[in-house]
Design a protein around this motif. Structure first.
Motif, mmCIF file in Angstrom:
data_model
loop_
_atom_site.group_PDB
_atom_site.id
_atom_site.type_symbol
_atom_site.label_atom_id
_atom_site.label_comp_id
_atom_site.label_asym_id
_atom_site.label_seq_id
_atom_site.Cartn_x
_atom_site.Cartn_y
_atom_site.Cartn_z
ATOM 1 N N VAL A 32 0.840 -1.205 0.000
ATOM 2 C CA VAL A 32 0.000 0.000 0.000
ATOM 3 C C VAL A 32 0.875 1.256 0.000
ATOM 4 C CG1 VAL A 32 -1.689 1.324 1.341
ATOM 5 C CG2 VAL A 32 -1.977 -1.143 1.061
ATOM 6 N N VAL A 33 1.960 1.244 0.768
ATOM 7 C CA VAL A 33 2.865 2.399 0.811
ATOM 8 C C VAL A 33 3.506 2.620 -0.564
ATOM 9 C CG1 VAL A 33 5.048 3.245 1.788
ATOM 10 C CG2 VAL A 33 3.286 2.302 3.288
ATOM 11 N N ILE A 34 3.953 1.531 -1.190
ATOM 12 C CA ILE A 34 4.558 1.645 -2.528
ATOM 13 C C ILE A 34 3.522 2.162 -3.530
ATOM 14 C CG2 ILE A 34 5.494 0.298 -4.465
ATOM 15 C CD1 ILE A 34 6.890 -1.461 -2.318
ATOM 16 N N TRP A 35 2.315 1.623 -3.446
ATOM 17 C CA TRP A 35 1.247 2.082 -4.337
ATOM 18 C C TRP A 35 0.989 3.573 -4.129
ATOM 19 C CZ3 TRP A 35 -3.545 3.930 -2.627
ATOM 20 C CH2 TRP A 35 -4.459 4.222 -3.627
ATOM 21 N N ALA A 36 0.900 4.001 -2.878
ATOM 22 C CA ALA A 36 0.647 5.426 -2.587
ATOM 23 C C ALA A 36 1.801 6.288 -3.075
ATOM 24 C CB ALA A 36 0.412 5.618 -1.095
ATOM 25 N N ALA A 37 3.020 5.783 -2.925
ATOM 26 C CA ALA A 37 4.191 6.569 -3.335
ATOM 27 C C ALA A 37 4.249 6.735 -4.856
ATOM 28 C CB ALA A 37 5.462 5.903 -2.824
ATOM 29 N N THR A 38 3.695 5.781 -5.587
ATOM 30 C CA THR A 38 3.720 5.882 -7.049
ATOM 31 C C THR A 38 2.598 6.769 -7.589
ATOM 32 O OG1 THR A 38 2.390 3.878 -7.320
ATOM 33 C CG2 THR A 38 4.805 3.615 -7.315
ATOM 34 N N GLY A 39 1.743 7.242 -6.736
ATOM 35 C CA GLY A 39 0.638 8.105 -7.161
ATOM 36 C C GLY A 39 1.079 9.283 -8.006
ATOM 37 N N PHE A 42 1.942 8.541 -11.650
ATOM 38 C CA PHE A 42 0.810 8.246 -12.527
ATOM 39 C C PHE A 42 -0.264 9.329 -12.455
ATOM 40 C CE2 PHE A 42 2.760 4.153 -11.531
ATOM 41 C CZ PHE A 42 2.941 3.632 -12.811
ATOM 42 N N ASP A 43 0.102 10.470 -11.902
ATOM 43 C CA ASP A 43 -0.803 11.610 -11.753
ATOM 44 C C ASP A 43 -2.094 11.222 -11.021
ATOM 45 O OD1 ASP A 43 0.914 13.411 -13.063
ATOM 46 O OD2 ASP A 43 0.173 12.709 -15.028
ATOM 47 N N PHE A 44 -1.982 10.283 -10.097
ATOM 48 C CA PHE A 44 -3.128 9.830 -9.305
ATOM 49 C C PHE A 44 -4.328 9.502 -10.204
ATOM 50 C CE2 PHE A 44 -0.614 12.517 -6.465
ATOM 51 C CZ PHE A 44 -0.403 11.665 -5.411
ATOM 52 N N GLY A 45 -4.054 8.930 -11.343
ATOM 53 C CA GLY A 45 -5.080 8.671 -12.359
ATOM 54 C C GLY A 45 -5.982 7.493 -12.016
ATOM 55 N N ASP A 46 -6.947 7.304 -12.898
ATOM 56 C CA ASP A 46 -7.920 6.233 -12.714
ATOM 57 C C ASP A 46 -7.271 4.854 -12.750
ATOM 58 O OD1 ASP A 46 -9.924 8.073 -12.493
ATOM 59 O OD2 ASP A 46 -10.627 7.860 -14.575
ATOM 60 N N THR A 47 -6.319 4.656 -13.643
ATOM 61 C CA THR A 47 -5.639 3.357 -13.742
ATOM 62 C C THR A 47 -4.870 3.063 -12.458
ATOM 63 O OG1 THR A 47 -5.421 3.649 -16.122
ATOM 64 C CG2 THR A 47 -4.029 1.980 -15.098
ATOM 65 N N TRP A 48 -4.233 4.081 -11.912
ATOM 66 C CA TRP A 48 -3.478 3.924 -10.665
ATOM 67 C C TRP A 48 -4.411 3.472 -9.539
ATOM 68 C CZ3 TRP A 48 -3.924 7.153 -6.253
ATOM 69 C CH2 TRP A 48 -2.962 6.936 -5.278
ATOM 70 N N GLN A 49 -5.582 4.089 -9.447
ATOM 71 C CA GLN A 49 -6.561 3.705 -8.430
ATOM 72 C C GLN A 49 -7.147 2.325 -8.711
ATOM 73 O OE1 GLN A 49 -9.536 6.703 -7.821
ATOM 74 N NE2 GLN A 49 -8.026 8.349 -7.735
ATOM 75 N N LEU A 50 -7.349 2.035 -9.982
ATOM 76 C CA LEU A 50 -7.924 0.752 -10.368
ATOM 77 C C LEU A 50 -7.018 -0.412 -9.975
ATOM 78 C CD1 LEU A 50 -10.364 -0.485 -11.780
ATOM 79 C CD2 LEU A 50 -9.099 -0.327 -13.934
ATOM 80 N N VAL A 51 -5.719 -0.204 -10.010
ATOM 81 C CA VAL A 51 -4.770 -1.260 -9.653
ATOM 82 C C VAL A 51 -4.990 -1.710 -8.207
ATOM 83 C CG1 VAL A 51 -2.315 -1.733 -9.206
ATOM 84 C CG2 VAL A 51 -3.004 -0.662 -11.342
ATOM 85 N N ILE A 52 -5.029 -0.779 -7.271
ATOM 86 C CA ILE A 52 -5.193 -1.166 -5.862
ATOM 87 C C ILE A 52 -6.608 -1.677 -5.606
ATOM 88 C CG2 ILE A 52 -5.882 1.063 -4.882
ATOM 89 C CD1 ILE A 52 -3.335 -1.332 -3.301
ATOM 90 N N ASN A 53 -7.610 -1.056 -6.221
ATOM 91 C CA ASN A 53 -8.982 -1.508 -6.020
ATOM 92 C C ASN A 53 -9.178 -2.929 -6.530
ATOM 93 O OD1 ASN A 53 -9.707 0.906 -4.865
ATOM 94 N ND2 ASN A 53 -10.556 1.765 -6.739
#
Length: 169
Positions: A32-39, A42-53
């Protein structure tokens, strides 16, 4: 089929065992920390959110079945152990298959045991009461025991009815 069942059992046990360890929690938190750090990458885009969801949804969906399998097995093993303790002691053997009775009967049994426990507590506290009060307490205990006997008869009737039902296996 037994081989598939055994394989699933071993997999479910291992998954339940490892998912409850601190290392597993730390690994999940690190993801989760790595995912948040990569935000920002990826400009906190939809694909970035879709990955964790998507990842958390899939893992949660699968874990429900694995944990339920372990829970069912543990519950059945515990029930067998309790049944053996009841069978081996002077307890009411009619309670061996109590998990098969309806909710109303369970509540009656629970209430009856509460009455018996209350009566025993009062008896221990008030052993030096007058004979009249002791007689009333004894009558309450006898009524509770009669209720247990009635429940025993109902449970036996229920067992007999189940034996006579055609099997759907």
């Amino acid at each position: 089929m037994a081989s598939l069942s055994q394989s699933f059992r071993r997999f479910a046990e291992a998954t339940a065992r490892y998912s409850g360890r601190p290392f597993t929690f730390l690994a999940a938190a690190l993801i989760v920390v790595i995912w948040a750090a990569t935000g920002p990458l990826f400009d906190f885009g939809d694909t970035w959110q879709l990955v964790i969801n998507t990842g958390t949804t899939i893992i949660t969906f699968l874990m429900v079945f694995l944990i339920q399998n372990s829970q069912n097995r543990d519950s059945a093993a515990l029930q067998i152990k309790l049944d053996e303790l009841i069978r081996a002691t002077a307890a009411h053997n009619s309670l061996l298959d109590i998990e098969d009775v309806d909710e109303e009967t369970l509540e009656r049994i629970r209430d009856n045991y509460r009455k018996l426990a209350d009566q025993r507590a009062r008896q221990a506290k008030n052993d030096n009461q007058p004979a009249r009060v002791r007689s009333e307490k004894k009558q309450e205990a006898e009524e509770a025991c009669k209720e247990v006997d009635e429940i025993d008869r109902q449970l036996q009737k229920s067992r007999d009815d189940r034996k006579n039902e055609p099997r759907s296996d």
